[in-house]
Design a protein around this motif. Structure first.
Motif: not given
Length: 259
Positions: A61-67, A102-103, A125-126
């Motif tokens: 679901r997630f590549f990375c959504i920040g810090g 991947n996300g 991906a978004v």
């Protein structure tokens, strides 16, 4: 490499794969994550046998959504996440880094993939910047490099309006290099890495230095001059003879390299 808690690492031939391994937290980077990422990319720089790195996220679901700050209260200047060290490590290593998105790539996660040399995205991906929505911003790598990638107006749109963009929209605006079905992403990212590994490492390193030099001031110019030009100069007859003459306490023989 060290022993890591927030990332996974795998070496397969000339390719290093680094995986953000906090899927339950959206693969967000915290201080520990930043320190580990900076460390592994410094290690990658020192390994002559490794030619390419792939950066991706764990889970589907997630590549990375920040810090994410490990302490949610009392945030001060001494608690700013050292993510710039990570961006700089990726941007200045004289080897290509491929993002396998991947996300969701949101906030600092969008910056993270964009500082990589190439981005291959899953069709799921978004992409999004959310700084002004959450009282944050990135006025360095997140703006200058985004403007380079998608243009000034699009970069401002992304930062000011905080809209979501699909993988296909990201491809159309030039934010990613290609889009593949999610199930095919690891294989495709590896295929791109293998293509890169077959290229001249000195040429790739020089090109990467050239792309980043104009945004890195004297350090960018020095890195090009030192890491690429000096490295190649040291292989010449002129450099060998000059050094040998110094060691032997004699004058260099100019006919060996000036004739």
């Amino acid at each position: 490499m060290g022993s890591y808690t927030d990332i996974l690492t795998e070496v397969d031939g000339p390719v290093l794969t680094v995986t953000l391994n906090r899927p339950d937290a959206g693969n967000r980077f915290r201080e520990t994550t930043c320190l580990e990422l900076a460390d592994v990319f410094r290690w990658f720089r020192s390994q002559r046998a490794l030619r390419v790195a792939i950066l991706t996220g764990a889970g589907g679901r997630f590549f990375c959504i920040g810090g994410e700050h490990e302490e949610t209260e009392g945030l001060g200047y001494d608690q700013v996440l050292p993510i710039i060290d990570v961006y700089q490590a990726i941007d200045t290593v004289a080897k290509p880094v491929v993002a396998a998105v991947n996300g969701f790539a949101v906030g600092g996660g969008n910056v993270l993939h964009n500082v990589c040399d190439l981005s291959v995205a899953a069709d799921t991906a978004v992409f999004r910047q959310v700084g002004p929505m959450v009282g944050s911003y990135d006025a360095g790598y997140g703006t200058w490099y985004l403007e380079d990638t998608i243009g000034r107006k699009r970069a401002k749109e992304m930062w000011y309006l905080n809209r979501k963009y699909s993988a296909e929209q990201a491809l159309a605006m030039g934010l990613v290099n290609e889009v593949v079905p999610a199930a095919e992403l690891p294989e495709r990212a590896r295929s791109v890495a293998d293509e890169l590994a077959a290229r001249s490492p000195l040429a790739i390193g020089a090109l990467k230095g050239a792309f980043s030099a104009r945004h890195n001031g004297v350090s960018g110019q020095a890195r090009m001059a030192h890491d690429q030009q000096l490295t190649m100069y040291l292989t010449t007859d002129e450099a060998h003879e000059t050094n040998a003459a110094f060691q032997e306490r004699r004058s260099p023989d100019p006919e060996r390299f000036w004739s």
